[in-house]
Design a protein around this motif. Structure first.
Motif, PDB file in Angstrom:
ATOM      1  N   GLN A 178      82.114  38.983  60.310  1.00  0.00           N
ATOM      2  CA  GLN A 178      82.065  39.752  61.564  1.00  0.00           C
ATOM      3  C   GLN A 178      80.771  39.861  62.257  1.00  0.00           C
ATOM      4  O   GLN A 178      80.850  40.323  63.460  1.00  0.00           O
ATOM      5  CB  GLN A 178      82.125  41.136  60.963  1.00  0.00           C
ATOM      6  CG  GLN A 178      83.417  41.596  60.069  1.00  0.00           C
ATOM      7  CD  GLN A 178      83.079  42.820  59.492  1.00  0.00           C
ATOM      8  OE1 GLN A 178      82.181  43.721  59.965  1.00  0.00           O
ATOM      9  NE2 GLN A 178      83.909  43.346  58.480  1.00  0.00           N
ATOM     10  N   SER A 179      79.805  39.335  61.625  1.00  0.00           N
ATOM     11  CA  SER A 179      78.379  39.673  62.396  1.00  0.00           C
ATOM     12  C   SER A 179      77.603  38.333  62.078  1.00  0.00           C
ATOM     13  O   SER A 179      77.539  37.801  60.968  1.00  0.00           O
ATOM     14  CB  SER A 179      77.836  40.748  61.655  1.00  0.00           C
ATOM     15  OG  SER A 179      76.306  40.829  62.438  1.00  0.00           O
ATOM     16  N   LYS A 180      76.955  37.715  63.075  1.00  0.00           N
ATOM     17  CA  LYS A 180      76.349  36.326  62.995  1.00  0.00           C
ATOM     18  C   LYS A 180      75.149  36.391  61.921  1.00  0.00           C
ATOM     19  O   LYS A 180      74.818  35.741  61.065  1.00  0.00           O
ATOM     20  CB  LYS A 180      75.942  36.047  64.258  1.00  0.00           C
ATOM     21  CG  LYS A 180      75.102  34.392  64.308  1.00  0.00           C
ATOM     22  CD  LYS A 180      74.835  34.036  65.508  1.00  0.00           C
ATOM     23  CE  LYS A 180      74.103  32.478  65.459  1.00  0.00           C
ATOM     24  NZ  LYS A 180      73.348  32.075  66.323  1.00  0.00           N
TER      25      LYS A 180
ATOM     26  N   LEU B  47      77.086  29.082  44.232  1.00  0.00           N
ATOM     27  CA  LEU B  47      77.592  30.488  44.720  1.00  0.00           C
ATOM     28  C   LEU B  47      77.487  30.753  46.318  1.00  0.00           C
ATOM     29  O   LEU B  47      78.371  31.274  46.928  1.00  0.00           O
ATOM     30  CB  LEU B  47      76.990  31.610  43.754  1.00  0.00           C
ATOM     31  CG  LEU B  47      77.254  31.734  42.528  1.00  0.00           C
ATOM     32  CD1 LEU B  47      76.231  32.896  41.921  1.00  0.00           C
ATOM     33  CD2 LEU B  47      78.710  31.856  42.054  1.00  0.00           C
ATOM     34  N   PHE B  48      76.286  30.202  46.735  1.00  0.00           N
ATOM     35  CA  PHE B  48      76.156  30.285  48.300  1.00  0.00           C
ATOM     36  C   PHE B  48      77.073  29.270  49.192  1.00  0.00           C
ATOM     37  O   PHE B  48      77.780  29.634  50.026  1.00  0.00           O
ATOM     38  CB  PHE B  48      74.673  29.874  48.495  1.00  0.00           C
ATOM     39  CG  PHE B  48      73.760  31.133  48.011  1.00  0.00           C
ATOM     40  CD1 PHE B  48      73.171  31.032  46.668  1.00  0.00           C
ATOM     41  CD2 PHE B  48      73.803  32.115  48.492  1.00  0.00           C
ATOM     42  CE1 PHE B  48      72.322  31.757  45.979  1.00  0.00           C
ATOM     43  CE2 PHE B  48      72.769  33.476  47.781  1.00  0.00           C
ATOM     44  CZ  PHE B  48      72.193  33.086  46.629  1.00  0.00           C
ATOM     45  N   ASP B  49      76.827  27.937  48.394  1.00  0.00           N
ATOM     46  CA  ASP B  49      77.666  27.169  49.035  1.00  0.00           C
ATOM     47  C   ASP B  49      79.278  27.135  49.338  1.00  0.00           C
ATOM     48  O   ASP B  49      79.890  26.532  50.175  1.00  0.00           O
ATOM     49  CB  ASP B  49      77.498  25.614  48.322  1.00  0.00           C
ATOM     50  CG  ASP B  49      76.017  25.118  48.710  1.00  0.00           C
ATOM     51  OD1 ASP B  49      75.521  24.060  47.834  1.00  0.00           O
ATOM     52  OD2 ASP B  49      75.503  25.448  49.462  1.00  0.00           O
TER      53      ASP B  49
ATOM     54  N   VAL C  26      78.405  32.497  54.532  1.00  0.00           N
ATOM     55  CA  VAL C  26      77.222  32.694  53.827  1.00  0.00           C
ATOM     56  C   VAL C  26      76.527  31.374  53.778  1.00  0.00           C
ATOM     57  O   VAL C  26      75.153  31.407  54.164  1.00  0.00           O
ATOM     58  CB  VAL C  26      77.232  33.222  52.373  1.00  0.00           C
ATOM     59  CG1 VAL C  26      76.057  32.933  51.294  1.00  0.00           C
ATOM     60  CG2 VAL C  26      78.018  34.771  52.216  1.00  0.00           C
ATOM     61  N   SER C  27      77.029  30.393  53.665  1.00  0.00           N
ATOM     62  CA  SER C  27      76.545  28.842  53.720  1.00  0.00           C
ATOM     63  C   SER C  27      75.752  28.798  55.051  1.00  0.00           C
ATOM     64  O   SER C  27      74.664  28.163  55.254  1.00  0.00           O
ATOM     65  CB  SER C  27      77.439  28.072  53.398  1.00  0.00           C
ATOM     66  OG  SER C  27      76.911  26.811  53.191  1.00  0.00           O
ATOM     67  N   ALA C  28      76.807  29.267  56.283  1.00  0.00           N
ATOM     68  CA  ALA C  28      76.129  28.874  57.434  1.00  0.00           C
ATOM     69  C   ALA C  28      74.985  29.619  57.827  1.00  0.00           C
ATOM     70  O   ALA C  28      73.926  29.114  58.768  1.00  0.00           O
ATOM     71  CB  ALA C  28      77.255  29.115  58.552  1.00  0.00           C
TER      72      ALA C  28
ATOM     73  N   ASP D 267      71.313  28.294  58.807  1.00  0.00           N
ATOM     74  CA  ASP D 267      70.271  28.958  59.957  1.00  0.00           C
ATOM     75  C   ASP D 267      69.085  29.656  59.649  1.00  0.00           C
ATOM     76  O   ASP D 267      67.954  29.226  60.132  1.00  0.00           O
ATOM     77  CB  ASP D 267      71.426  29.878  60.608  1.00  0.00           C
ATOM     78  CG  ASP D 267      70.960  30.361  62.022  1.00  0.00           C
ATOM     79  OD1 ASP D 267      69.686  30.885  61.976  1.00  0.00           O
ATOM     80  OD2 ASP D 267      71.417  30.573  62.788  1.00  0.00           O
ATOM     81  N   ILE D 268      68.953  30.550  58.797  1.00  0.00           N
ATOM     82  CA  ILE D 268      67.760  31.148  58.622  1.00  0.00           C
ATOM     83  C   ILE D 268      66.687  30.313  57.864  1.00  0.00           C
ATOM     84  O   ILE D 268      65.714  30.505  57.921  1.00  0.00           O
ATOM     85  CB  ILE D 268      68.111  32.343  57.892  1.00  0.00           C
ATOM     86  CG1 ILE D 268      68.525  32.424  56.264  1.00  0.00           C
ATOM     87  CG2 ILE D 268      69.011  33.407  58.572  1.00  0.00           C
ATOM     88  CD1 ILE D 268      68.666  33.418  55.709  1.00  0.00           C
ATOM     89  N   THR D 269      67.094  29.236  57.152  1.00  0.00           N
ATOM     90  CA  THR D 269      66.203  28.688  56.439  1.00  0.00           C
ATOM     91  C   THR D 269      65.667  27.366  57.003  1.00  0.00           C
ATOM     92  O   THR D 269      64.556  26.936  56.701  1.00  0.00           O
ATOM     93  CB  THR D 269      66.973  27.775  54.982  1.00  0.00           C
ATOM     94  OG1 THR D 269      67.951  27.291  55.519  1.00  0.00           O
ATOM     95  CG2 THR D 269      66.893  29.011  53.927  1.00  0.00           C
TER      96      THR D 269
END
Lengths: 243, 218
Positions: free
Chosen positions: A182-184, A213-215, A220-222, A226-228
């Motif tokens: 719902q939120s970037k 678990l993240f992938d 979550v993965s996207a 982005d943040i890393t």
């Protein structure tokens, strides 16, 4: 005229020097005490870099127990933990209090890391608490078992603890997946401290079996990709190889 | 007249009572909507819309719906800055930073061992759950170390963040209330001179007494 010559020379030299003098840098008012291997220290360093602030990084020799010695306890952090922070006369500990102080005090510099709008800030504040209360408690246990224990103590992970906490993390990440659909970013449209706070422990977990678990969760993965990739985060991480 | 401010959850929940204490300190009227956790109300879809982790409290007013007790408290302090205890979250950025520091210390160092002890000693027996003696001992040791640090700090300052009662002290009220009044571990606090003095002072505030009354009445 002969007596004037040395005066002329001296004056010219002085003018030459004044023309080329560099103002000595003022001692950085901001100091971060810690270790680039510590997730909590990295949290603060990433923030300082996002805000593009002049600062001094004071390395604390944790292997020598410097953070448990009387001087550190009485001057910087009575809990004997890193990081500790100074800004002029202000002294703070607890990474999440430090990052908030930096984000508020230097709101006009570098990246905006909090919202000025109180409603948006309230939502961001919720997800900052989610990181500190829901995510971190589990992620830190996994990082301890899978990364720090083998690295620092040469011990293998407790598989029961790993399994239990992977299960708990999966449930938390399901909620993150819904939120990020719902939120970037966690707090809203913009990257904020709510996202940044996750970076250090994420980084360690990504080097372990927990990565899947993240992938396996696309939003979550996207979000992580982005943040890393943020330059400020990469700068903070680069300190690890410099020490 | 109905107030738009709503808190969802049972008053006996430590996290719910944290928010209630804050609302009383700020003189903000609210409606407490009880959630029957023994019937699993907190895991039902309607509640999960308010709190996706299925935990209490959840909070609503006319403009927002949020969760996480410490985030709710900060929101209440910011929105109602001019009401009730105006200094609860500091009146300047440096005071606020110091208060945040001790709220984080509460959340990261004090809460984990104290809430484990509260669950094991106060709730588990009522729920017919077997107590874990090893867990109790480990967390009593952890909490003792934290309270040694508090003892030193409270010898230097009247309250955690300085001379005034703040959100940082308030955050500690719920777990400590249970441990001091509902278990045999109260001596962890009362045997430490400064911590004992601090506990007496913060727990005798009118706002906290109102919360305790609510808990007794529920």
């Amino acid at each position: 005229m002969d007596q004037m010559r040395p005066v002329v020379y001296c004056s010219l030299c002085l003018l030459f020097v004044l023309d080329h003098i560099t103002i000595l840098p003022i001692m950085a008012a901001i100091k971060v005490h810690g270790s680039p291997l510590s997730t909590n220290t990295l949290r603060v360093l990433a923030t300082v870099y996002e805000k593009e602030l002049d600062h001094e990084f004071v390395l604390i020799d944790m292997s020598a127990g410097e953070h448990k010695k009387e001087h550190f306890l009485s001057t910087h952090n009575p809990f004997g933990q890193v990081p500790a922070f100074e800004d002029g006369d202000l002294k703070l500990f607890e990474s999440r209090a430090i990052t908030k102080y930096i984000a508020c005090e230097y709101a006009d510099k570098g990246t905006q890391l909090i919202y000025q709008d109180s409603k948006k800030m309230a939502i961001t504040s919720v997800w900052m608490e989610v990181e500190g209360q829901q995510y971190e408690q589990i992620a830190a246990k996994l990082a301890w078992e899978l990364v720090y224990k083998p690295l620092l103590l040469g011990m293998s992970a407790d598989t029961a603890i790993v399994e239990e906490n992977e299960h708990r993390l999966a449930k938390v990440l399901d909620i993150y997946e819904s939120r990020l659909a719902q939120s970037k970013y966690l707090g809203g449209d913009c990257f904020t401290l709510a996202d940044l706070h996750h970076l250090p422990t994420l980084h360690y977990l990504f080097g372990t079996q927990v990565k899947q678990l993240f992938d396996s969760r696309p939003h979550v993965s996207a979000w992580i990709a982005d943040i890393t990739a943020r330059p400020a985060w990469l700068k903070a991480l680069a300190l690890q190889s410099q020490q | 007249m109905a107030t738009p401010v709503k808190v969802y959850g049972p008053p006996m929940s430590t996290a719910v009572s944290r928010v209630l204490a804050c609302l009383y300190e700020k003189n903000v009227e609210f409606e407490l909507i009880s959630i029957n956790m023994s019937k699993g109300e907190h895991k039902k879809p309607e509640f999960l819309k308010l709190q996706p982790f299925g935990q209490v409290p959840a909070f609503e007013d006319e403009s927002i719906s949020i969760f996480e007790s410490r985030a709710i408290c900060r929101y209440i302090c910011d929105k109602y800055a001019d009401k009730g205890n105006k200094g609860l979250y500091g009146t300047n950025p440096l005071a606020k930073a110091s208060i945040d520091q001790w709220i984080e210390a509460e959340g990261q160092s004090f809460n984990p061992p104290s809430s484990t002890l509260v669950f094991q000693l106060a709730f588990a027996p009522r729920m017919n759950i077997k107590q874990d003696k090893v867990l109790i001992r480990q967390n009593e040791e952890k909490l003792s170390k934290v309270l040694d640090i508090y003892e030193k700090r409270l010898g230097e300052a009247r309250f955690l963040a300085g001379d005034e009662f703040s959100l940082a002290d308030l955050s500690h009220l719920p777990n400590t209330q249970y441990l001091v009044s509902g278990t045999d571990k109260g001596n962890l606090f009362t045997s430490r001179e400064n911590v004992g003095r601090w506990w007496d002072e913060i727990s005798s505030r009118d706002s906290w007494k109102k919360v305790v009354d609510l808990q007794k009445g529920a």
